[in-house]
Motif scaffolding. Structure first.
Motif, short mmCIF file in Angstrom:
data_model
loop_
_atom_site.label_atom_id
_atom_site.label_comp_id
_atom_site.label_asym_id
_atom_site.label_seq_id
_atom_site.Cartn_x
_atom_site.Cartn_y
_atom_site.Cartn_z
N LEU A 174 -7.65 5.72 7.43
CA LEU A 174 -6.46 5.35 8.19
C LEU A 174 -6.12 3.88 8.01
CD1 LEU A 174 -6.86 7.28 11.58
CD2 LEU A 174 -4.99 7.52 9.93
N TYR A 175 -7.14 3.03 8.05
CA TYR A 175 -6.90 1.60 7.84
C TYR A 175 -6.36 1.34 6.44
CZ TYR A 175 -7.72 -3.22 6.62
OH TYR A 175 -7.55 -4.50 6.15
N ILE A 205 2.01 6.33 0.16
CA ILE A 205 0.96 7.34 0.06
C ILE A 205 0.97 8.01 -1.32
CG2 ILE A 205 0.93 7.81 2.53
CD1 ILE A 205 2.48 10.40 1.91
N LEU A 214 -4.75 3.32 4.38
CA LEU A 214 -3.39 3.82 4.22
C LEU A 214 -2.39 2.97 5.01
CD1 LEU A 214 -3.94 7.69 4.36
CD2 LEU A 214 -3.09 6.36 2.42
N SER A 215 -2.83 2.38 6.10
CA SER A 215 -1.92 1.57 6.91
C SER A 215 -1.47 0.31 6.19
CB SER A 215 -2.58 1.21 8.25
OG SER A 215 -3.62 0.25 8.05
N VAL A 216 -2.26 -0.17 5.23
CA VAL A 216 -1.89 -1.39 4.49
C VAL A 216 -1.41 -1.08 3.08
CG1 VAL A 216 -3.43 -2.86 5.84
CG2 VAL A 216 -4.30 -1.75 3.78
N THR A 262 1.24 0.41 0.26
CA THR A 262 2.71 0.40 0.19
C THR A 262 3.30 1.80 0.19
OG1 THR A 262 2.58 0.30 -2.23
CG2 THR A 262 2.74 -1.80 -1.04
N GLU A 319 -8.90 -1.87 -0.60
CA GLU A 319 -9.05 -1.59 0.83
C GLU A 319 -9.55 -0.17 1.10
OE1 GLU A 319 -6.62 -3.14 -0.55
OE2 GLU A 319 -6.27 -5.02 0.53
#
Length: 238
Positions: free
Chosen positions: A75-76, A84, A78-80, A82, A92
């Protein structure tokens, strides 16, 4: 006339994928895993079944917790990211992919415990195919494809395994009164593969995804649907 040696063609992307798959460190372990299953009947012939209830409780709850931790890492990452659909190395997500690979190695103990408890009926083709394939694919993604594009698939799988191993943990805690939501658990797994197929198909059509993701998703969906109808929709189940 000078002899000219033919130049070997560069391997295609599919060829590279297969070469990398055959060079995985997990491949010998996968072979040992299959050999263990093949010889398990001999082991059970000369041994008595073990209970292992306390060990199973700790193991299943531990797997649930590790899947939760892995889900948070994805989750972290994918959150950063640009997008999916981003198909490039992403630092990361490296720790998340390593943890995912580690968990898939640990989950092979499912089969070990089944053998020790003489639960051969549970070692189905679906069970073996799923564990063996995920072992190889998890290492493949960690070493060669730690991309945001693959992260949604393994994130959903990790989330499902939080619930799945919690279910198994509850079953080990009180074998006489197992949780009543096994059918819902299987339906959730089927929904997972439907989501995977939709995402893989969209990625293949518009973002250059490999067709292997679709083919693998189809095999898993068919196997789980077959299990579902045999377990819950057969006359015996009713």
């Amino acid at each position: 006339m000078e002899n000219v040696q033919p130049v070997s063609p560069e391997p295609t992307s599919r060829g590279i994928f297969l070469i990398r798959l055959l060079n995985l460190k997990s491949l010998p372990l996968a072979c040992l895993y299959l050999a263990m299953i093949f010889f398990s009947s001999t082991w059970q012939k000369y041994t008595k079944p073990l209970e292992l209830r306390k060990i199973l409780l700790l193991y299943n709850m531990g797997c649930s917790f590790m899947s939760l931790y892995t889900s948070l890492l994805f989750l972290y990452g994918l959150s950063v990211a640009t997008s999916i659909f981003q198909k490039e190395f992403f630092s990361e997500l490296q720790q998340a992919y390593f943890m995912y690979w580690f968990v898939k190695n640990v989950e092979l103990l499912d089969t070990v415990f089944m053998i020790l408890r003489h639960r051969s009926r549970q070692i189905s083709f679906l069970h073996v195919y799923h564990h063996c394939s995920m072992l190889l694919l998890s290492e493949l993604t960690y070493h060669y494809y730690p991309w945001p594009a693959i992260a949604p698939f393994v994130l959903v799988n990790s989330f499902i395994h939080i619930i799945l191993y919690f279910y198994y943990g509850q079953s080990a805690m009180n074998p006489a009164q197992r949780p009543t939501w096994k059918k819902r658990m299987t339906q959730l797994q089927i929904a997972q593969f439907l989501m995977d197929l939709a995402l893989a198909t969209w990625g293949y059509l518009f973002h250059g995804f490999c067709i292997y993701a679709i083919l693998y998703g189809v095999t898993m969906l068919c196997l789980f649907l077959n299990f579902y109808f045999k377990a819950f929709n057969s006359k015996k189940a009713t």
